[in-house]
Scaffold this active site. Structure first.
Site, PDB file in Angstrom:
ATOM      1  N   THR A  94       0.324  -1.318  -0.100  1.00  0.00           N
ATOM      2  CA  THR A  94      -0.158   0.562  -0.126  1.00  0.00           C
ATOM      3  C   THR A  94       0.979   1.251   0.096  1.00  0.00           C
ATOM      4  OG1 THR A  94      -2.056  -1.262   1.323  1.00  0.00           O
ATOM      5  CG2 THR A  94      -1.863   0.830   0.568  1.00  0.00           C
ATOM      6  N   LYS A 170      -6.768   0.955  -3.090  1.00  0.00           N
ATOM      7  CA  LYS A 170      -7.020   0.148  -2.149  1.00  0.00           C
ATOM      8  C   LYS A 170      -6.759   1.740  -1.020  1.00  0.00           C
ATOM      9  CE  LYS A 170      -4.487  -1.622   0.562  1.00  0.00           C
ATOM     10  NZ  LYS A 170      -5.052  -2.987   2.069  1.00  0.00           N
ATOM     11  N   LYS A 239      -1.018   6.961   7.992  1.00  0.00           N
ATOM     12  CA  LYS A 239      -0.358   6.614   7.307  1.00  0.00           C
ATOM     13  C   LYS A 239      -1.121   6.626   6.265  1.00  0.00           C
ATOM     14  CE  LYS A 239       1.784   2.944   5.565  1.00  0.00           C
ATOM     15  NZ  LYS A 239       1.188   1.870   4.523  1.00  0.00           N
TER      16      LYS A 239
END
Lengths: 292, 292, 292, 292
Positions: A94, A170, A239
């Site tokens: 990711t 994602k 994040k």
């Protein structure tokens, strides 16, 4: 066919194991050596470093921690330059849309195919080879990757011809998870403010309107104040929210709910809760209401 | 036992019908006469006005449109003063916590029991007698109400001894629905900004992490741009978000995601979309991104 | 000409005094009796109640605490019904746009002129007769009010023919003040997070780009952590932000910064700071950052 | 003493000119050659490239466009490596706290002193040598820089011993300006929603409570819908808000108003207004309200 596998973390290790079980030859590397040794016991060939693993690989699969790790290993660590022309790199991490887009260009410059394929699912799903795989890249590269996807996942969702599109998808999913947790946090603070027990409220919603895995999982943790050990750390959630906001900015998409979530995550970190499970995000809503 | 039923809207009509089917005697009133006539055909006794319906009732069930309608009918329209001492009023409407609290006090002053019992479920669920009922009030009043709840719903969720607690829970649920829609709107705008088709993204999330009724229902509408006829109007969604924020303020609970949703709803209204289905909230995220 | 003056709070008392000094006959009422006695010593005629003060008045000036006080006194307390046809009511309180609009209609129904005229300025400015007066109403009523405005203020700003327009302007100004304080709070938290002393930062901005009264006043309080006694209570700031949001909703105007401020105010209240000066809003930004 | 000056943009050109006027020898470089030629006419020595300008310089002053330009020129362009040990680099650009911190470390590693000294003031203030200079670095380096600051500005504000502290202060100021504009935008949309002319509202606030340069400047532009030519582009405002949010995240400081502003800027860009003056941010508030 030689497969190189970089990144044997929580997810990478069972995924690489499944490739071994399916009969592939796997050259493995990880930043810390222990998981490499574990995988070697299952039949993998341990590589001295990432570049060595990648040399002569037909397919490089990587699932590294974050943008910095990808840059350090693939670009600065010269893995890309070690790949042979015509090889395929499947990046399952990711990462940011911007880095994905840069990587696509860099790979093209070297004549290496590049597919982004981040996944949905926790470690037990990875072990079972039942991940949902979000894949993007050119059609030929996706076709080459498909047999591996069939080993790793239950379904491959095609997200487009540009690799970064899979990363955008994602991030959108992870943003939705962050929002589900943050929204539960606010809803719980609201009912608690009116002296309703959060356990009963969470039981209600996860049995009815929100009877979905994400609510049941995180809602259960909130109901029981169970934030350790962390399945997915709150700091990693920040994040992903940050990457989501950047992906939005890159396409001129304002994301006010994501912005609100960013501030909530940071507030959690400011109170020393970044190492807790993502479900602990709910604590900040309660703290703001003076309930902690 | 005489039951008075006030408010034969989309939800009230099938609910009153179910009480009739279960053998109760129902005196019915509605602001507009047509549904009263329909219910009378099914065996109800039409009342000339709300006050007349309530006179001599053992149990008054009301499910009126909003705070204003409840005030106009129950307080100003003197339904409360018409109720006999010891009667029970079950208020199933989604109203503000503040009004619920006031009503609890007013009923107590008159010696009338008061239960708040808003419901979860759309019209087809009401028809099937399968609602989820969120009930709060003193234990004796709840016990008196239970046989009726058993007719109307599949399960009764006890929310506390103070009636307004059930309204707080109901608002928390509706806020979570608003957030689910608003979050889908932002996520869709994000992936669209990266040229991913929203149909594929919505298919993905509603098949995996967000496989829950609320996402499937509203997500399906968003996927198909199907916002009319409205199952639940966006303008009513704004009302519920407003009541949620007020319920938060009443208990000193900040709700930043609800605040962001409030602004999004208002922006939808400013662009003439208040009459559309709640799913149309997603259009504002796309509009902000210049995608409409 | 008989003037009735209702509401002798911090602002009302010096304003009524100035009318007396200018030679007007003033019939005065206040909820608590002490300020009435003070004003009577300066020549006012004490009224037994608000309705008595208003009877036969040519001009009624009121500056009551909030919407509830205005409703209780003017409508429920029957002041309006006591006013003679052709009289003028000048309402100088900061109230909601909705109530102002209702009052305009109610006064018109009774044949009484109605002007909204909230003011800018603290008590020392009121004492000096140097207020800025935001006035709205029909031209004839404004002309009748002007001589009084000339006594009370340095300048009258015409905001439109509908009284509620002046209230909308007043709320917009107060929202801007709230935003200035809230923004200073975040900026201070940011520089403190990087170990810069807030005193130096606040000195810098209030000497340069933000050399304006509002920043100097509230910034000075923040620099010195001086929040008591409250010049204007944080809880009243929340009231004005709430009325601002309602005024926005009434005209379909989303106000995301006001929404963010609403949550910050509520969080301050949740931590027991509602009684402090508005400048204390800055503490919530620091608290969120773990700096308190 | 040899001074190298890199970056002759709107601000850099008059600043370098003032150093020439004060008698300094200036070796100048700019990415595009025209301003170098202009400055050479005023007595500067044109350098072929940035590295050449920096060689043998006692003091390097740079005011480059953004983080990328600083990285490209100072680090990748090898300016830093060209500086002699004991030289001083004064970086006057508005850059990220993170890059400032990295630069401080890199300079220390090379034995070069480093001071961050971003400025407040537009081009006319720069021409007059009346800038406010926000300076941070070790005491000795600041003392060396002071004679130049005295030429360029009216006052030097010491922000700390770590260079990045000056950048944090500069970002905090720019965030406050963004908030002032964004808040005016919402306030204007609010009063416009109640049919009050924005010209009159802006005249009111900039004459009274908000009688400060930033409100008068941007408010005047908003009043007249004058957004071209841009004094400071909205897209640069977004850059600064982004750096502000990053600076907050770096110190665990949530910034909800900055987050709201971020979304507003992005929405402006999504509607093609990034090239307009920062004051045009107000248009997004009006657009959301359906007023455009």
């Amino acid at each position: 066919m030689k497969i190189a596998f970089l990144g044997l973390g929580t997810m990478g290790l069972p995924m690489a194991s499944n490739l071994l079980k399916a009969g592939y030859t796997v050259y493995a590397w990880n930043r810390s050596p222990a998981p490499v040794a574990m995988l070697a016991e299952r039949g993998a060939i341990a590589a001295a470093n990432a570049r060595e693993a990648a040399t002569d690989a037909d397919i490089l699969v990587s699932i590294l921690a974050d943008d910095d790790a990808v840059r350090a290993t693939i670009l600065d660590g010269q893995v890309l330059s070690a790949l042979k022309a015509g090889a395929l790199h499947i990046n399952m991490a990711t990462i940011s849309v911007e880095l994905a887009s840069n990587l696509a260009q860099e790979h093209q410059n070297k004549g290496v195919h590049y597919v982004a394929a981040p996944v949905l699912g926790r470690v037990n799903v990875a072990e079972a080879g039942q991940l949902n795989i979000l894949a993007a890249g050119d059609a030929q590269a996706l076709a080459t990757a498909q047999p591996l996807f069939d080993v790793l996942g239950q379904k491959t969702w095609k997200c487009g011809a540009r690799p970064e599109q899979a990363n955008a998808v994602k991030l959108a999913v992870n943003f939705m998870i962050a929002s589900a947790i943050g929204t539960m946090g606010e809803a719980v603070a609201l009912v608690q403010g009116h002296d309703v027990a959060k356990t009963e409220f969470l039981d209600l919603i996860t049995s009815t309107v929100f009877a979905a895995p994400v609510y049941q999982g995180y809602g259960g943790a909130i109901a029981q104040d169970r934030y350790e050990p962390a399945g997915f750390k709150l700091s990693l959630g920040l994040k992903d929210v940050r990457l989501t906001l950047a992906a939005g900015e890159g396409a001129n998409v304002p994301l006010p709910i994501a912005s609100a979530l960013r501030d909530t995550h940071i507030e959690s970190l400011a109170h020393g809760e970044g190492h807790l499970d993502w479900a602990a995000l709910s604590r900040t809503a309660a703290r703001r209401a003076g309930q902690l």
